[in-house]
Design a protein around this motif. Structure first.
Motif, PDB file in Angstrom:
ATOM      1  N   ALA A  27      -9.773  -9.049   5.126  1.00  0.00           N
ATOM      2  CA  ALA A  27      -8.688  -8.416   4.684  1.00  0.00           C
ATOM      3  C   ALA A  27      -9.193  -7.731   3.461  1.00  0.00           C
ATOM      4  N   THR A  28      -8.432  -6.260   3.508  1.00  0.00           N
ATOM      5  CA  THR A  28      -8.553  -5.276   2.367  1.00  0.00           C
ATOM      6  C   THR A  28      -7.122  -5.170   1.809  1.00  0.00           C
ATOM      7  N   ALA A  29      -7.107  -5.332   0.515  1.00  0.00           N
ATOM      8  CA  ALA A  29      -6.112  -4.976  -0.385  1.00  0.00           C
ATOM      9  C   ALA A  29      -6.376  -3.887  -1.312  1.00  0.00           C
ATOM     10  N   SER A  30      -5.245  -2.876  -1.404  1.00  0.00           N
ATOM     11  CA  SER A  30      -5.489  -1.823  -2.283  1.00  0.00           C
ATOM     12  C   SER A  30      -4.168  -1.882  -3.633  1.00  0.00           C
ATOM     13  N   TYR A  31      -4.766  -1.525  -4.542  1.00  0.00           N
ATOM     14  CA  TYR A  31      -3.933  -1.736  -5.792  1.00  0.00           C
ATOM     15  C   TYR A  31      -3.852  -0.065  -6.611  1.00  0.00           C
ATOM     16  N   ILE A  32      -2.782   0.122  -7.191  1.00  0.00           N
ATOM     17  CA  ILE A  32      -2.717   1.029  -8.326  1.00  0.00           C
ATOM     18  C   ILE A  32      -2.611   0.487  -9.702  1.00  0.00           C
ATOM     19  N   LEU A  33      -3.309   0.951 -10.690  1.00  0.00           N
ATOM     20  CA  LEU A  33      -3.215   0.303 -11.953  1.00  0.00           C
ATOM     21  C   LEU A  33      -2.608   1.310 -12.679  1.00  0.00           C
ATOM     22  N   THR A  34      -1.686   0.973 -13.419  1.00  0.00           N
ATOM     23  CA  THR A  34      -0.878   1.991 -14.427  1.00  0.00           C
ATOM     24  C   THR A  34      -0.791   1.301 -15.892  1.00  0.00           C
ATOM     25  N   LEU A  35      -1.040   2.245 -16.885  1.00  0.00           N
ATOM     26  CA  LEU A  35      -0.980   1.662 -18.200  1.00  0.00           C
ATOM     27  C   LEU A  35       0.422   2.674 -18.863  1.00  0.00           C
ATOM     28  N   GLY A  36       1.186   2.083 -19.293  1.00  0.00           N
ATOM     29  CA  GLY A  36       2.626   2.756 -19.941  1.00  0.00           C
ATOM     30  C   GLY A  36       3.256   3.586 -18.750  1.00  0.00           C
ATOM     31  N   GLY A  37       3.165   3.362 -17.729  1.00  0.00           N
ATOM     32  CA  GLY A  37       3.689   4.017 -16.494  1.00  0.00           C
ATOM     33  C   GLY A  37       2.876   5.358 -16.017  1.00  0.00           C
ATOM     34  N   VAL A  38       1.478   5.574 -16.514  1.00  0.00           N
ATOM     35  CA  VAL A  38       0.681   6.415 -16.127  1.00  0.00           C
ATOM     36  C   VAL A  38      -0.602   5.827 -15.334  1.00  0.00           C
ATOM     37  N   ILE A  40      -3.932   5.233 -13.987  1.00  0.00           N
ATOM     38  CA  ILE A  40      -5.214   5.123 -14.564  1.00  0.00           C
ATOM     39  C   ILE A  40      -6.567   4.695 -13.757  1.00  0.00           C
ATOM     40  N   ALA A  41      -5.960   3.951 -12.732  1.00  0.00           N
ATOM     41  CA  ALA A  41      -7.124   3.326 -11.600  1.00  0.00           C
ATOM     42  C   ALA A  41      -6.493   3.058 -10.307  1.00  0.00           C
ATOM     43  N   ALA A  42      -7.273   3.071  -9.328  1.00  0.00           N
ATOM     44  CA  ALA A  42      -7.211   2.957  -8.018  1.00  0.00           C
ATOM     45  C   ALA A  42      -8.235   1.815  -7.642  1.00  0.00           C
ATOM     46  N   MET A  43      -7.734   0.524  -7.153  1.00  0.00           N
ATOM     47  CA  MET A  43      -8.588  -0.593  -6.832  1.00  0.00           C
ATOM     48  C   MET A  43      -8.572  -0.989  -5.440  1.00  0.00           C
ATOM     49  N   LYS A  44      -9.731  -1.400  -4.909  1.00  0.00           N
ATOM     50  CA  LYS A  44      -9.613  -2.083  -3.709  1.00  0.00           C
ATOM     51  C   LYS A  44     -10.501  -3.156  -3.614  1.00  0.00           C
ATOM     52  N   VAL A  45      -9.856  -4.320  -2.734  1.00  0.00           N
ATOM     53  CA  VAL A  45     -10.449  -5.401  -2.819  1.00  0.00           C
ATOM     54  C   VAL A  45     -10.576  -6.122  -1.252  1.00  0.00           C
TER      55      VAL A  45
END
Length: 260
Positions: A27-38, A40-45
C-alpha cells in the motif's frame, strides 16, 4: 532554520500498521504537510509486507518556508520482521539533503538492542548535549517501526502504546493515549469514515541538546495528536491526520491519496 535531520519528527504522519496473520499488503499513502496553513512538503509512504518481513519506505520533498524550514528532500527506510505481535526492526536508514548538504543515519538492530549505528557527518558533542549511554540503546526500536500498530480493530486499544525509540541521534520515549472517536468527512482527503484519536507524549532521554527549542517544546507539548483510519479491509491502520502544535503555528499532515 529547522534542519531536515529532524525529518523523523515529522514522520509521525506516516506510520502504518497491521495485525498478526494479515494477508500480504502493498500500500502507498500520500500526505501533504503544512505549517501555519502553508504547504511545506509532500510525503509518500509505501508499506510492503509479505506476512513475515516488512519494508517501510518514506520519501518527502520539502518546499521550505522562508528561514523557518529548509527546502530539500528526505528518505527513510525501515526493514525487519513482521510475523510477531509487533514489527521488529533490523535496519533503519535516513538521508536528508538541504542547502547543498547531506545528512545520513544508519542503524542496525539485534532484537530490541542497537548493534551498530553511524551518523554522517557526526553530531558535535557540545556541553549541552545529553550523552548517549549504552544502557539507552537496549530495548529500543527505530522511529518508523516503533509507531507501527497491530490491533484487532479501530478502537481505543490502538492508542494504548508505549515505545522506546532511537533515531541514530536521539533516544526518547513515546507514550500514546486514547483521546476519542471522530469521523473523517472531507471529500478532498484520501479517506472518509470513522477514525480514532490518539494523543502522543514525548519524553527525551539522551542525544538531544538541552538548549534545543524544538526538543523542549515537544517535551512540554500537550498537542501532539494522530487520527488513525483503517486501511480498507486489510486489518491495517494508517494516520488520516497528524497535528503538532508549535510556536510557529500548527504542523499538520493529512492523507491525500491511498492506493493498495
Amino acid at each position: 532554520m529547522i534542519q531536515l535531520r529532524l525529518a523523523p519528527l515529522a514522520a509521525l504522519a506516516v506510520f502504518l500498521s497491521h495485525p498478526a496473520g494479515a494477508a500480504e499488503v502493498d500500500a502507498t499513502a500520500s500526505y501533504i504537510l503544512t505549517l501555519g496553513g502553508v504547504n511545506i512538503a509532500a510525503m509518500k509512504v509505501n508499506l510492503d509486507d509479505d506476512g513475515s518481513r516488512y519494508t517501510l519506505d518514506l520519501s518527502a520533498n520539502v518546499a521550505g518556508l522562508g528561514t523557518l524550514v529548509a527546502s530539500g528532500t528526505a528518505k527513510a527506510t525501515s526493514t525487519g520482521r513482521s510475523s510477531g505481535a509487533s514489527l521488529l526492526a533490523e535496519e533503519f536508514d535516513l538521508e536528508t539533503r538541504a542547502n547543498g548538504e547531506s545528512f545520513t543515519v544508519d542503524v542496525s538492530f539485534a532484537g530490541r538492542d542497537v548493534s551498530a549505528f553511524k551518523v554522517t557527518p557526526p553530531i558535535v558533542d557540545n556541553y549541552d548535549r545529553v550523552p548517549l549511554e549504552r544502557r539507552h540503546l537496549t530495548g529500543v526500536g527505530d522511529f518508523l517501526s516503533a509507531f507501527v500498530l497491530k490491533g484487532n480493530g479501530l478502537d481505543k486499544s490502538l492508542c494504548q502504546r508505549q515505545a522506546r525509540i532511537f533515531t541514530g541521534v536521539e533516544r526518547f520515549n513515546i507514550a500514546m493515549s486514547y483521546a476519542g472517536d471522530d469521523e473523517a468527512t472531507s471529500p478532498r482527503t484520501g479517506y472518509q469514515g470513522p477514525v480514532v484519536l490518539c494523543t502522543v507524549d514525548y519524553d527525551p532521554v539522551s542525544g538531544h541538546f538541552t538548549s534545543s527549542d524544538i526538543t523542549n517544546y515537544l517535551a512540554d507539548s500537550d498537542r501532539i495528536i494522530i487520527w488513525y483510519a483503517p486501511l480498507g479491509e486489510s486489518g491495517y491502520f494508517i494516520p488520516y491526520r497528524v497535528l503538532l502544535g508549535t510556536n510557529m503555528g500548527d504542523l499538520s499532515m493529512v492523507l491525500t491519496n491511498l492506493s493498495q
